[in-house]
Enzyme design. Structure first.
Site: not given
Ligand SMILES: *Cc1c(COP(=O)(O)O)cnc(C)c1O
Length: 428
Positions: A144, A267, A239
């Site tokens: 994701y 995060k 990511d």
């Molecule tokens: C949480 C997450 C996102 C999205 O971040 P948001 O701040 O919720 O938009 C993207 N990539 C990864 C791997 C994530 O865990």
């Protein structure tokens, strides 16, 4: 344990917001029942509006690695507030946070601050396309990357498939430039590059997957990622929105010894306030406006409060290096959960990497979305609610990772394991 006030609040919320929430995972849909409404948090604990206390293993889905209300973070935000909450103009705090990121994350020479993980990944793939002049982005089933249109595509089968959108509102034109491959499948990746290589702008990947539950990337897979992208002139995008500052201060790339071309962060970076970032080699980052031509902007980007919280969080992590201690606690938790399941005769597989972990109710080891999707999610739901009743707040889905913070103690782990023994014994 009463959830009366949460129930009433959810009834109101459903009339005000779609599904009663502002982000779908919060609605507890994957475990049935109704979400709990929270009032406050402290250290490793959450307190709901009915007055119940829980040990928190969600940690706002990752950001609160220092626990809730860490004094240094609270102080930094408090000092920033009276000086101005947004200027839409440069601040020295942005320099400080950018320098911290560059010093921490091996692949990052230059960085752009944004306000969420979604914004970071959306911008990074635009940059990969702008830099290479190519269209196709490769992603992996079960990974994701936020709700970016072109990354919201259905998990493909084991074969490479040009994807179809899995949300209404995402056009087939948008998702058609996304190639979905199987996680941990080095051969599939090589085959896709052999066929589509000259059209591929970049590969975006969770270097440790957290969004199908915690699933490690095999050595073979991650080395192939670096090799094929380099060979075909595509950018490798790690990511690390979840793994950055979590599995190690420099993220998974530090542990792997692999340098991606671009990295996305979020995060923990904002210490509990909205903050994301993308960064990489200067040559690539200098393609972003106004140094270059790839457009990306944000009214609240690098916001002073979020920057203050992020700086304080990163400084504490850098100066205290809590990663060994986090790993020690997570090892104890993993072993304890294993023993609880074994004692109860419950089949399982644990996905586990430093301070992130998923207890899969699975009869096979989970290595990709195919194996993850065969988990017994009903059993997870019963496990989840059993733990809630015992004051332990785990992620409300089999397909999310749990997290530990520096505020968690051995006593918390012991209490969680004891609760898990009771709950597991009752599962079948
Ligand atoms: C949480 C997450 C996102 C999205 O971040 P948001 O701040 O919720 O938009 C993207 N990539 C990864 C791997 C994530 O865990």
């Amino acid at each position: 344990m009463s959830h009366e006030k949460s129930h009433a609040a959810f009834e109101r919320a459903k009339r005000l917001m779609p599904g009663g929430v502002n982000s779908p995972a919060r609605a507890f849909g994957a475990v049935g029942g109704e979400p709990i409404f929270f009032d406050r948090a402290e250290g490793a604990y959450l307190f709901d509006i009915d007055g119940n206390r829980y040990i928190d293993y969600v940690l706002s889905w990752g950001p609160m690695v220092l626990g809730h209300g860490h004094p240094k973070v609270v102080e930094a935000i408090g000092q920033a507030i009276p000086r101005g909450t947004s200027f839409g103009a440069p601040t020295e705090a942005e320099n400080i946070l950018a320098q911290l990121v560059i010093d921490a994350v091996p692949s990052v020479d230059k960085v752009r601050l944004v306000s969420s993980g979604t914004e970071a990944t959306m911008s990074a793939i635009r940059l990969a396309r702008g830099f290479t002049g190519r269209d196709v982005i490769v992603k992996f089933a079960g990974n994701y990357h936020g709700h970016v249109d072109s990354l919201l595509v259905a998990a493909g089968s084991s074969a490479a498939t040009l994807s179809v959108p899995n949300s209404p509102g995402v056009t087939s034109g948008t998702s058609g430039d996304t190639l979905v491959l199987k996680y941990n499948d080095a051969e599939g990746l090589e085959a896709a590059f052999a066929e589509h290589g000259r059209h591929i702008a970049g590969v975006i990947v969770e270097p440790v997957a957290g969004n199908m539950g915690c699933v490690k990337a095999s050595i073979d897979f991650r080395e192939t990622l670096r090799e094929v992208t380099r060979e075909h002139g595509a950018l490798l995008i790690f990511d690390e929105v979840m793994t950055g500052f979590r599995v190690a201060y420099g993220g998974a790339q530090e542990l792997y010894g692999i340098t991606p071309d671009l990295t996305t962060l979020g995060k923990i970076l904002g210490g509990g306030l909205p903050m994301g970032a993308y960064g990489g080699r200067a040559e690539i980052m200098d393609c972003v406006l106004p140094a270059g031509e790839v457009f990306q902007a944000g009214t609240l980007s690098g916001n002073p409060l979020a920057a203050a919280a992020g700086i304080a969080t990163l400084e504490v992590l850098r100066d205290t290096n809590p990663y060994e201690e986090l790993e020690r606690l997570s090892t104890r938790l993993a072993v304890g959960l294993e023993e609880a399941a074994t004692a109860a005769g419950v089949p399982f597989s644990i996905g586990w990497f430093g301070a992130m972990m998923t207890f899969f109710f699975s009869t096979e080891s989970v290595t990709d979305w195919d194996t993850a999707s065969r988990c017994n999610t009903d059993r997870y739901a019963r496990y989840f609610w059993g733990l809630i009743e015992r004051g332990v707040y785990m992620p409300c889905s089999q397909y999310e990772a749990l997290f530990l913070s520096t505020a968690h103690t051995d006593d918390n782990i012991d209490a969680t394991i004891a609760a898990a023994h009771e709950v597991m014994a009752d599962l079948e």
